[in-house]
Design an enzyme around this catalytic site. Structure first.
Site, PDB file in Angstrom:
ATOM      1  N   CYS A 207       1.100  -1.414  -0.323  1.00  0.00           N
ATOM      2  CA  CYS A 207      -0.023  -0.269  -0.078  1.00  0.00           C
ATOM      3  C   CYS A 207       0.940   1.366  -0.111  1.00  0.00           C
ATOM      4  O   CYS A 207       2.039   1.318   0.862  1.00  0.00           O
ATOM      5  CB  CYS A 207      -0.790   0.202   1.003  1.00  0.00           C
ATOM      6  SG  CYS A 207      -2.000  -1.301   1.591  1.00  0.00           S
ATOM      7  N   CYS A 208       0.708   2.342  -1.008  1.00  0.00           N
ATOM      8  CA  CYS A 208       1.195   3.425  -0.595  1.00  0.00           C
ATOM      9  C   CYS A 208       2.220   3.272  -1.167  1.00  0.00           C
ATOM     10  O   CYS A 208       2.699   3.628  -1.836  1.00  0.00           O
ATOM     11  CB  CYS A 208       0.868   3.621   1.344  1.00  0.00           C
ATOM     12  SG  CYS A 208       1.217   5.575   1.023  1.00  0.00           S
ATOM     13  N   ILE A 209       3.530   4.125   0.057  1.00  0.00           N
ATOM     14  CA  ILE A 209       4.485   4.660  -0.467  1.00  0.00           C
ATOM     15  C   ILE A 209       5.070   3.131  -0.629  1.00  0.00           C
ATOM     16  O   ILE A 209       6.232   2.916  -1.286  1.00  0.00           O
ATOM     17  CB  ILE A 209       5.590   4.741  -0.082  1.00  0.00           C
ATOM     18  CG1 ILE A 209       7.049   5.418  -0.214  1.00  0.00           C
ATOM     19  CG2 ILE A 209       5.749   4.679   2.092  1.00  0.00           C
ATOM     20  CD1 ILE A 209       6.814   6.193  -1.635  1.00  0.00           C
TER      21      ILE A 209
ATOM     22  N   THR B  71      -2.300  -0.732  -4.286  1.00  0.00           N
ATOM     23  CA  THR B  71      -2.767   0.145  -4.367  1.00  0.00           C
ATOM     24  C   THR B  71      -2.127   1.642  -3.608  1.00  0.00           C
ATOM     25  O   THR B  71      -1.308   0.836  -3.056  1.00  0.00           O
ATOM     26  CB  THR B  71      -4.255  -0.063  -3.541  1.00  0.00           C
ATOM     27  OG1 THR B  71      -5.103   0.984  -3.418  1.00  0.00           O
ATOM     28  CG2 THR B  71      -4.083   0.220  -2.226  1.00  0.00           C
TER      29      THR B  71
END
Length: 288
Positions: A135-137, A198
């Site tokens: 997720c994210c970074i 994502t």
């Protein structure tokens, strides 16, 4: 029994650890899917500590495993103890702690180094062909370790001011990986590497959209589940479908078997149930 999933944290708090909402969203979606979850974090010192009220550095030291235990309600293990053979998938929520503690991306960008236990964990899951959720970074971990992989951190341009860290996509491309532009409500599946990503809080979006986007990664919306279906033998000798991230319900397995009435193959069975795309695409495993 549900799928066994390892969740790896990077501390507690968006600015120096795991993003709390993302970690919670991952755990809620896994719980709803019936997964058996164990939480891990590396037993290392944080790169820095941030006063989350003031947004400024704090003159103190904290341990990543100890801080992550806050999110895990104390039920957590040292990442060095993770045995890939005991799990079906691994998920890394985001937060600046990923870029500070699990690797040095926050300081070194694409020239970063990855923590040895994070590196070995990801390589082990990849080598075992077990799904990796990021997720994210966190997708930068895959970009650094697996050249040529496909990931998303959202958009490669700051569309409507919603993607302020869009330049991360360019850095991923410079590492020889392919960045796939996706909105916050979507996820991307790299079928070849079994990496599901994502953007989460890489997008300035309402919390419920972040939550739902993480759900697409775990539950299989937007084709994620369909693209990652595996086949596992049942004790009866028949074959049934199973998602490597959280598992497809026993009801679907039963429907598949009843639909086939012991005849045909898995592809035909899923076609009758309205599933148009399966993994592997050429699956023709006999139903009996």
């Amino acid at each position: 029994m549900g799928k066994r999933v390892a969740v790896v944290l990077a501390g507690c708090g968006v600015f120096d650890g795991s993003e709390i909402h993302e970690a919670s969203a991952v755990l809620v979606h896994l719980s709803r899917g019936g997964a058996e979850v164990k939480i891990f974090a590396p037993n290392i010192e944080q790169r820095d500590v941030v006063n989350h009220l003031k947004g400024s550095p704090a003159d103190e030291k904290r341990n990543v495993l100890v801080e992550s235990a806050r999110l895990a309600r104390g039920n957590i293990q040292d990442l060095a103890e993770l045995k890939v053979s005991e799990f079906d998938a691994v998920i890394f929520p985001g937060g600046f702690g990923v870029a500070k503690n699990l690797c040095s991306w926050a300081v070194d960008g694409k020239n970063c180094t990855v923590n040895e236990y994070v590196n070995s964990t990801l390589r082990a899951f990849h080598g075992a062909k077990k799904p990796i959720g990021l997720c994210c970074i966190s997708p930068v971990l895959a970009a650094k370790i697996f050249p040529g992989c496909e990931v998303t951190v959202g958009q490669d341009k700051n569309v409507d001011g919603r993607f302020p860290d869009a330049e991360t996509a360019s850095a991923i491309a410079e590492l020889g990986c392919k960045h796939i532009c996706k909105d916050v409500s979507e996820s991307h599946v790299d079928k070849a590497n079994k990496i599901v990503t994502t953007c989460a809080f890489m997008c300035k979006a309402p919390l419920h959209e972040i939550f739902d986007g993480i759900g697409t990664m775990i539950k299989g919306k937007a084709n994620t589940m369909d693209l990652t279906i595996q086949y596992l033998p049942k004790t009866s000798g028949h074959w049934c479908p199973s998602s490597p991230l959280i598992g497809i319900s026993s009801e679907l397995s039963s429907l598949c078997w009843k639909s086939s009435q012991g005849k045909g193959n898995v592809s035909q069975c899923f076609s009758r149930l309205g599933v148009n795309e399966i993994w592997p695409p050429d699956a023709s495993t006999p139903m009996h």
